[in-house]
Design a protein around this motif. Sequence first.
Motif, mmCIF file in Angstrom:
data_model
loop_
_atom_site.group_PDB
_atom_site.id
_atom_site.type_symbol
_atom_site.label_atom_id
_atom_site.label_comp_id
_atom_site.label_asym_id
_atom_site.label_seq_id
_atom_site.Cartn_x
_atom_site.Cartn_y
_atom_site.Cartn_z
ATOM 1 N N VAL A 91 -3.746 0.801 -4.444
ATOM 2 C CA VAL A 91 -3.996 0.440 -3.054
ATOM 3 C C VAL A 91 -3.300 1.464 -2.175
ATOM 4 O O VAL A 91 -2.073 1.619 -2.228
ATOM 5 C CB VAL A 91 -3.473 -0.980 -2.734
ATOM 6 N N GLY A 140 -8.926 5.856 -3.183
ATOM 7 C CA GLY A 140 -8.738 4.475 -2.772
ATOM 8 C C GLY A 140 -9.611 3.492 -3.525
ATOM 9 O O GLY A 140 -9.367 2.278 -3.476
ATOM 10 N N PRO A 166 0.839 -1.214 0.000
ATOM 11 C CA PRO A 166 0.000 0.000 0.000
ATOM 12 C C PRO A 166 0.868 1.256 0.000
ATOM 13 O O PRO A 166 1.941 1.296 0.601
ATOM 14 C CB PRO A 166 -0.800 -0.128 1.306
#
Length: 616
Positions: free
Chosen positions: A390, A384, A306
């Motif tokens: 991500v 998002g 992420p």
Amino acid sequence: MPETAAPRTPRPPRWRALAGLLEAAPPRVMMLLGAGIALLGSLIVIRPLASLVLLGVYVGVSAILSGLLELVSRHRAPTWWTRALAFVWIAGGVIVLVWLGRSIEFLPAALAILLVVGGLASLGDALGAKRLSVRVLALAWGAAQIAFGVLSLTWPDLTLLVVAVVFGVRTIVFGATLITRGTRRLIAARRPPGAQRAVAEPSRRALAWAAAGRYALSLLLVVGAVGGFGLDDFLSEGAPVVDGFYDPPSDLPLGHGRLIRTGESLGREPDRGSVSRILYTTRDAHGFRAVGSAMVIVPDDPAPGPRPVIIWNHGTTGVARGCAPSLTDGTATKWAIPALEQMLARGWVVVAPDYSGQGAPGTFPYLIGKGEAHSALDAVLAAGEMEDLVLSPQTVVWGHSQGGHAALWTSQLAEEYTPGLDILGTAAFAPAADPLELARELTSGDAGAMLTVLVSWVLVPYADTYADVDLNAYVATGARSIVREMTQRCLSEPGVMVSALTALGLREDSPFDTENLTSGALGRRLAENVPTGPWNTPIFVSWGTRDEVLPTASQRALVERLCAQGEQVRAVPVHGRGHQDILQPRSAMLTDLVRWTDTLRFAAVPPASVLDDCEP
């Protein structure tokens, strides 16, 4: 061939109807009236806003008188033409006088219509003129009036101001003419009987010079009209165009922070990343449903896992819908977003909201904290939802000027509004952190051009957002349309020069009641939008020691207040830099900013020497 004399048809000039009514006045009365009218004209030039109501009355009365004179005078144009225009003049004058009791904002449109009507009347006069030079001048004057009537609808605020000043100058000239005429009649009355001078017929040479003058004036009118349209094209071409991407669908996704659509960027991309536009749901300052737009800048070679997020809250660009940074070419570059390429190289995703009301329709929350913060936080949630992206909950909030105010509010509201985001810290560059104190500081001196535009940009959004902030309570009657027009232009477009010129013209006659801008409902709302925390995460505050926009004392006061509240503050004054300079690639602030941001993410126990300049 030189022009020969033609029989003259007595005809009172349309634009001097009032002078015709005063012809029979005694000389001394005429001189006294002239002095009073000249004094009135001088006051109008000095105080143009006060003249707008007088201008409206003058336009209405003159239009009616002009129509009546059209009906009783002989003309070269066909009878049906002159009578039709006469009734239009009379009807237009009545409408102007009646509508002035409701709103003076109707005046620019009335001026435009009457200019067009006057132009048509001049074109009709050209049809029956026997002298070629008279015909050419009538055609040029008619076409110029029509052209300026069309242009006056494009720039109504500047038109009102210019016409008001011109009206004042013409009033001075009219008064001086009456004084001169009265003086001459008084002198002539004292001459012995039979001492009048004979009036000679004009010579061929005099007629030739008169014709040359008409041709020269015709050329000047044509050049002025063409130049006006050329300037209009130049100013209009730079205005941003809001394309269909920003128009939301009728059925919006439920909830806030939901992605509506993504699209390609319209501008340049940075060396290390790619840019997309997003449209998403958000909430306004009152918590009602709204739509926002933003840019999402993604690094080309991200690290696995992420990706942490930088929220970039932009500074003042204007308050109109077209002032959205995502509509301009260089917004996603290192010249507009500080340390952008360094952050992309580290794998950070930059989310840059326009705020609601810019790009997407709605009311722009200029220095209105909740509206700014909702737009910023919801942009991250919506980003998002993008495919193949991500995001980590780790987020650092940056902002400059207005964006500094937005950044502080964004971090202040994040825990309650978007509990899923982990706000690591807030960086505010030259922030407009205290709107009330800023308003007091700016209005304590003389009302300059910058203040006039800036106050317009604050006052109109506040009036549109809060029902208890009445625009009419703070703006002079004759200036309300001018103030509204100032909010329709952006800093990035050439048309903002019109706002600047208008503001300069109002330098001695401020459209605002500056003494009361910080009191009453507006003062209370400004105070409500001062961010007070708590933040409980590190704060980076930087400003230029030569800031020409915001007082440097306000930045030092902010740091002192934050330290007194127990916040961790890193204060970085940049010596020799101005309001915008601190963001430029060679600014000394950038090294501290990158180091500070890196420390937030990677240091388990951040060293106080990097994050906190407050005394223990």
